[in-house]
Design a protein around this motif. Sequence first.
Motif, PDB file in Angstrom:
ATOM      1  N   THR A   1       0.756  -1.287  -0.013  1.00 54.03           N
ATOM      2  CA  THR A   1      -0.132  -0.035   0.175  1.00 54.03           C
ATOM      3  C   THR A   1       0.896   1.266   0.099  1.00 54.03           C
ATOM      4  O   THR A   1       0.528   2.015  -0.625  1.00 54.03           O
ATOM      5  CB  THR A   1      -1.055  -0.088   1.193  1.00 54.03           C
TER       6      THR A   1
ATOM      7  N   GLU B   1      -2.581  -3.363  -1.365  1.00 57.83           N
ATOM      8  CA  GLU B   1      -2.892  -4.244  -0.499  1.00 57.83           C
ATOM      9  C   GLU B   1      -4.041  -4.069   0.426  1.00 57.83           C
ATOM     10  O   GLU B   1      -4.924  -4.840   0.713  1.00 57.83           O
ATOM     11  CB  GLU B   1      -1.639  -4.477   0.705  1.00 57.83           C
ATOM     12  N   ASP B   2      -4.228  -2.649   0.657  1.00 58.79           N
ATOM     13  CA  ASP B   2      -5.552  -2.389   1.457  1.00 58.79           C
ATOM     14  C   ASP B   2      -6.895  -2.659   0.570  1.00 58.79           C
ATOM     15  O   ASP B   2      -7.896  -3.038   0.848  1.00 58.79           O
ATOM     16  CB  ASP B   2      -5.497  -0.986   1.945  1.00 58.79           C
TER      17      ASP B   2
ATOM     18  N   ARG C   1      -7.380  -6.434   0.361  1.00 58.91           N
ATOM     19  CA  ARG C   1      -8.127  -6.749   1.548  1.00 58.91           C
ATOM     20  C   ARG C   1      -9.613  -6.410   1.711  1.00 58.91           C
ATOM     21  O   ARG C   1     -10.878  -7.269   1.939  1.00 58.91           O
ATOM     22  CB  ARG C   1      -7.498  -6.331   2.836  1.00 58.91           C
TER      23      ARG C   1
ATOM     24  N   VAL D   1     -11.338  -8.719  -0.945  1.00 58.72           N
ATOM     25  CA  VAL D   1     -11.663 -10.176  -0.119  1.00 58.72           C
ATOM     26  C   VAL D   1     -12.905  -9.891   0.830  1.00 58.72           C
ATOM     27  O   VAL D   1     -13.666 -10.806   0.702  1.00 58.72           O
ATOM     28  CB  VAL D   1     -10.721 -10.512   0.858  1.00 58.72           C
ATOM     29  N   ASP D   2     -13.131  -9.005   1.531  1.00 52.39           N
ATOM     30  CA  ASP D   2     -14.257  -8.704   2.437  1.00 52.39           C
ATOM     31  C   ASP D   2     -15.389  -8.578   1.667  1.00 52.39           C
ATOM     32  O   ASP D   2     -16.468  -9.089   2.165  1.00 52.39           O
ATOM     33  CB  ASP D   2     -14.125  -7.488   3.137  1.00 52.39           C
TER      34      ASP D   2
ATOM     35  N   GLN E   1      -4.554 -14.777   3.172  1.00 54.63           N
ATOM     36  CA  GLN E   1      -5.353 -13.377   3.085  1.00 54.63           C
ATOM     37  C   GLN E   1      -6.970 -13.795   2.882  1.00 54.63           C
ATOM     38  O   GLN E   1      -7.770 -13.097   3.443  1.00 54.63           O
ATOM     39  CB  GLN E   1      -4.973 -12.487   2.166  1.00 54.63           C
TER      40      GLN E   1
ATOM     41  N   SER F   1      -8.324 -15.330   6.223  1.00 53.42           N
ATOM     42  CA  SER F   1      -8.461 -14.566   7.333  1.00 53.42           C
ATOM     43  C   SER F   1      -9.484 -13.309   6.863  1.00 53.42           C
ATOM     44  O   SER F   1     -10.332 -13.152   7.872  1.00 53.42           O
ATOM     45  CB  SER F   1      -7.214 -13.708   7.311  1.00 53.42           C
ATOM     46  N   GLY F   2      -9.607 -12.782   5.733  1.00 53.97           N
ATOM     47  CA  GLY F   2     -10.564 -11.940   5.560  1.00 53.97           C
ATOM     48  C   GLY F   2     -12.121 -12.348   5.509  1.00 53.97           C
ATOM     49  O   GLY F   2     -13.025 -11.787   6.204  1.00 53.97           O
ATOM     50  N   ARG F   3     -12.404 -13.662   5.212  1.00 59.21           N
ATOM     51  CA  ARG F   3     -13.804 -14.441   5.157  1.00 59.21           C
ATOM     52  C   ARG F   3     -13.963 -14.754   6.441  1.00 59.21           C
ATOM     53  O   ARG F   3     -15.331 -14.700   6.856  1.00 59.21           O
ATOM     54  CB  ARG F   3     -13.738 -15.456   4.156  1.00 59.21           C
TER      55      ARG F   3
ATOM     56  N   SER G   1     -13.190 -12.864   9.221  1.00 58.97           N
ATOM     57  CA  SER G   1     -13.731 -11.870  10.029  1.00 58.97           C
ATOM     58  C   SER G   1     -14.801 -11.275   9.184  1.00 58.97           C
ATOM     59  O   SER G   1     -15.659 -10.511  10.151  1.00 58.97           O
ATOM     60  CB  SER G   1     -12.554 -11.000   9.548  1.00 58.97           C
TER      61      SER G   1
END
Length: 209
Positions: A135, A168-169, A172, A175-176, A202, A205-207, A209
């Motif tokens: 990022t 990178e942000d 993520r 992913v969310d 990644q 982890s995203g899924r 959360s």
Amino acid sequence: MQLNKPFATVTPTLDGDVLAVLASADVTFTVSQVQRILSTASGEGIRKVLNRLTAQGVVLHDEVGRTHTYRLNTEHLATEPIMELSRLNSTFLSRLTQHLGEWGTALRYGAVFGSAATGRMTLSSDIDLFLVRATDYGNDVWEQRVTELARLVTAWTGNEGRIVEFAEDEFRAAVDAGEPLLDDVAQQGLTVAGTRAWFIAQLRSGRRS
């Protein structure tokens, strides 16, 4: 070019397809075995190609009873360039990996996806690349590198390089949001920078959360 049909870069005929089969393994093949691999080719057409290549010395022919077998002559002068052609796909991936390795920590992950990864390329196919950058890395330098990468992919293959990139942000956030493209990369992508383990971690982890 078609990375899945490397001999088509020099010959559109059945000869290239037959050579690709013979170059795939250091074993003998019968006409019927070659035909099972080249399902759209006739046995007679394959036999004619094998006889022609045998006459050139590129292929070695043996007869045991009524069975005719064929294999690539590994000592022939033409064998080295034949093998190089047969490895065009892996050569492309290796060259791409080496080039992206020079980008350092700016590049978190890279993968080839789409038809170039699944072996379904046509002459008009793009070569799809997925990139995740750090990022905090400068946009100007990154954009120059991406532009040069697209140029190199086209120079190496003749196909347009189509690059999908995320900071990178942004990655993520995608992913969310359940971005479907990420599933394609996870299921079919060929990693050429970073590690697949990082990419999958990644996603998980995203899924979670």
